[in-house]
Design a protein around this motif. Structure first.
Motif, PDB file in Angstrom:
ATOM      1  N   THR A  34      34.005  55.528  31.249  1.00 29.75           N
ATOM      2  CA  THR A  34      33.549  56.127  32.259  1.00 29.75           C
ATOM      3  C   THR A  34      33.275  55.098  33.584  1.00 29.75           C
ATOM      4  O   THR A  34      32.879  55.541  34.772  1.00 29.75           O
ATOM      5  CB  THR A  34      32.681  57.249  32.268  1.00 29.75           C
ATOM      6  N   THR A  35      33.494  53.952  33.178  1.00 26.89           N
ATOM      7  CA  THR A  35      33.174  52.814  34.140  1.00 26.89           C
ATOM      8  C   THR A  35      34.303  52.293  34.754  1.00 26.89           C
ATOM      9  O   THR A  35      33.995  51.077  34.992  1.00 26.89           O
ATOM     10  CB  THR A  35      32.185  51.747  33.542  1.00 26.89           C
ATOM     11  N   THR A  36      35.463  52.665  34.749  1.00 26.71           N
ATOM     12  CA  THR A  36      36.567  51.964  35.608  1.00 26.71           C
ATOM     13  C   THR A  36      36.404  52.193  36.932  1.00 26.71           C
ATOM     14  O   THR A  36      36.903  51.377  37.633  1.00 26.71           O
ATOM     15  CB  THR A  36      37.944  52.631  35.014  1.00 26.71           C
ATOM     16  N   SER A  37      35.632  52.974  37.491  1.00 25.56           N
ATOM     17  CA  SER A  37      35.400  52.899  38.900  1.00 25.56           C
ATOM     18  C   SER A  37      33.841  53.518  39.193  1.00 25.56           C
ATOM     19  O   SER A  37      32.980  54.197  38.352  1.00 25.56           O
ATOM     20  CB  SER A  37      36.108  53.979  39.655  1.00 25.56           C
ATOM     21  N   VAL A  38      33.308  53.088  40.315  1.00 28.77           N
ATOM     22  CA  VAL A  38      31.946  53.312  40.698  1.00 28.77           C
ATOM     23  C   VAL A  38      31.485  54.917  40.726  1.00 28.77           C
ATOM     24  O   VAL A  38      30.840  55.510  40.531  1.00 28.77           O
ATOM     25  CB  VAL A  38      31.610  52.602  41.971  1.00 28.77           C
ATOM     26  N   GLU A  39      32.691  55.408  41.331  1.00 26.58           N
ATOM     27  CA  GLU A  39      32.763  56.989  41.762  1.00 26.58           C
ATOM     28  C   GLU A  39      32.623  57.614  40.239  1.00 26.58           C
ATOM     29  O   GLU A  39      31.813  58.442  40.255  1.00 26.58           O
ATOM     30  CB  GLU A  39      34.050  57.362  42.374  1.00 26.58           C
ATOM     31  N   ASN A  40      33.402  57.337  39.462  1.00 28.74           N
ATOM     32  CA  ASN A  40      33.233  57.983  38.002  1.00 28.74           C
ATOM     33  C   ASN A  40      31.843  57.737  37.415  1.00 28.74           C
ATOM     34  O   ASN A  40      31.351  58.557  36.889  1.00 28.74           O
ATOM     35  CB  ASN A  40      34.401  57.437  37.062  1.00 28.74           C
ATOM     36  N   ILE A 148      27.868  48.296  35.580  1.00 26.44           N
ATOM     37  CA  ILE A 148      29.165  47.935  34.872  1.00 26.44           C
ATOM     38  C   ILE A 148      30.425  48.331  35.586  1.00 26.44           C
ATOM     39  O   ILE A 148      31.289  47.299  35.865  1.00 26.44           O
ATOM     40  CB  ILE A 148      29.122  48.787  33.454  1.00 26.44           C
ATOM     41  N   SER A 149      30.260  49.352  36.155  1.00 24.75           N
ATOM     42  CA  SER A 149      31.682  50.086  36.958  1.00 24.75           C
ATOM     43  C   SER A 149      32.070  49.105  38.242  1.00 24.75           C
ATOM     44  O   SER A 149      33.131  48.852  38.647  1.00 24.75           O
ATOM     45  CB  SER A 149      31.462  51.427  37.260  1.00 24.75           C
ATOM     46  N   THR A 150      30.993  48.596  38.797  1.00 19.50           N
ATOM     47  CA  THR A 150      31.077  47.804  40.258  1.00 19.50           C
ATOM     48  C   THR A 150      31.640  46.381  39.711  1.00 19.50           C
ATOM     49  O   THR A 150      32.786  46.314  40.385  1.00 19.50           O
ATOM     50  CB  THR A 150      29.498  47.505  40.708  1.00 19.50           C
ATOM     51  N   ILE A 151      31.069  45.882  38.531  1.00 17.51           N
ATOM     52  CA  ILE A 151      31.772  44.569  38.173  1.00 17.51           C
ATOM     53  C   ILE A 151      33.239  44.730  37.708  1.00 17.51           C
ATOM     54  O   ILE A 151      34.299  44.115  38.033  1.00 17.51           O
ATOM     55  CB  ILE A 151      31.226  43.928  36.875  1.00 17.51           C
ATOM     56  N   ARG A 152      33.800  45.973  37.024  1.00 19.32           N
ATOM     57  CA  ARG A 152      35.100  46.165  36.515  1.00 19.32           C
ATOM     58  C   ARG A 152      35.830  46.899  37.726  1.00 19.32           C
ATOM     59  O   ARG A 152      36.982  46.060  37.833  1.00 19.32           O
ATOM     60  CB  ARG A 152      34.935  47.340  35.682  1.00 19.32           C
ATOM     61  N   GLU A 153      35.474  47.667  38.769  1.00 18.16           N
ATOM     62  CA  GLU A 153      36.261  48.128  39.701  1.00 18.16           C
ATOM     63  C   GLU A 153      36.590  46.858  40.825  1.00 18.16           C
ATOM     64  O   GLU A 153      37.612  46.388  41.065  1.00 18.16           O
ATOM     65  CB  GLU A 153      35.286  49.035  40.414  1.00 18.16           C
ATOM     66  N   ILE A 154      35.477  46.049  40.968  1.00 21.01           N
ATOM     67  CA  ILE A 154      35.619  44.857  42.042  1.00 21.01           C
ATOM     68  C   ILE A 154      36.869  43.886  41.478  1.00 21.01           C
ATOM     69  O   ILE A 154      37.602  43.475  42.009  1.00 21.01           O
ATOM     70  CB  ILE A 154      34.545  44.193  42.428  1.00 21.01           C
ATOM     71  N   PHE A 160      36.013  48.719  45.834  1.00 20.97           N
ATOM     72  CA  PHE A 160      34.637  49.211  45.791  1.00 20.97           C
ATOM     73  C   PHE A 160      34.499  50.549  46.232  1.00 20.97           C
ATOM     74  O   PHE A 160      34.767  50.717  47.678  1.00 20.97           O
ATOM     75  CB  PHE A 160      33.710  48.375  46.271  1.00 20.97           C
ATOM     76  N   LEU A 161      34.233  51.430  45.356  1.00 21.42           N
ATOM     77  CA  LEU A 161      34.365  52.979  46.067  1.00 21.42           C
ATOM     78  C   LEU A 161      35.666  53.337  46.577  1.00 21.42           C
ATOM     79  O   LEU A 161      35.844  54.070  47.570  1.00 21.42           O
ATOM     80  CB  LEU A 161      33.280  53.364  46.780  1.00 21.42           C
ATOM     81  N   GLY A 162      36.605  52.669  46.169  1.00 19.07           N
ATOM     82  CA  GLY A 162      38.049  52.947  46.577  1.00 19.07           C
ATOM     83  C   GLY A 162      38.587  52.114  47.720  1.00 19.07           C
ATOM     84  O   GLY A 162      39.644  52.410  48.189  1.00 19.07           O
TER      85      GLY A 162
END
Length: 209
Positions: A34-40, A148-154, A160-162
């Motif tokens: 669930t850490t592919t995006s900050v929103e998730n 974790i999601s912040t690093i992965r999404e960026i 970041f947040l889309g």
């Protein structure tokens, strides 16, 4: 709960001292997924915290009424009830997020962190300390998966947040949004936590000497 620690300690320990993901290394499977995006991550963290706080309070209230031999099944029924409520609310008011998280919402029922807090803390303490324990652990878990999601999404999506991030969005590191990226990110973060803890331990020993 020991008298010298108090409610603030119960809140603080879940965020820093006993962070369920970074320190206790619990709940890693949903964290990977669930850490592919900050929103998730924020949605999962909110759902997780709501279930943890409510189940901690409920289990604390019934702790003296539940026979010892059916303690764990009773805890699971309580947790499952709150998960169902959270799932219904999310489906009604945040359907996009509900669809994105998918099966991982009902799987909160078997999350070892929630059942572990019920067994180790809520089943032995009063409602207020149990609520503070749940809030602290929930915030600690949410912060961990948001990092974790912040690093992965960026790195993996260049957003970041889309919202697209200049330069990075044109050449994202796609492996970071794959399962391998989650393992890599968590590995480096766990290593960093171990280094910090070892330094604190050494500093404590030096002060004693």
């Amino acid at each position: 709960m020991s008298k010298d620690k108090g409610l603030f300690y119960e809140l603080k320990k879940g965020i820093l001292i006993e962070n369920p993901l970074f320190v206790q290394v619990l709940g890693t499977c949903p964290s990977l997924a669930t850490t592919t995006s900050v929103e998730n991550a924020l949605g999962m963290g909110a759902a997780f915290t709501a279930v943890l706080v409510c189940s901690n309070i409920a289990i604390s209230l019934i702790r003296k009424l539940v026979p010892e031999d059916i303690r764990i099944p009773s805890y699971i029924v309580v947790i499952a009830s709150f998960v169902t409520l959270v799932e219904m609310v999310m489906n009604a008011f945040a359907q996009a997020l509900y669809n994105s998280l998918g099966i991982f919402i009902p799987l909160i029922v078997v999350n070892c962190i929630i059942l572990g807090r019920a067994e180790a803390f809520a089943g032995k303490n009063k409602p207020l300390p149990s609520a503070m324990d749940g809030i602290g652990m929930g915030i600690g878990y949410t912060l961990a998966i948001v990092i974790i999601s912040t690093i992965r999404e960026i790195l993996g999506a260049g957003t970041f947040l889309g919202h697209a991030i200049p330069v990075i969005s044109s050449q994202p590191i796609l492996v970071m949004i794959l399962p391998a990226g989650a393992f890599i990110t968590m590995g480096f973060l766990f290593a960093g936590m171990n280094i910090l803890n070892n330094r604190k331990a050494k500093a404590g020993k030096n002060e004693v000497m």
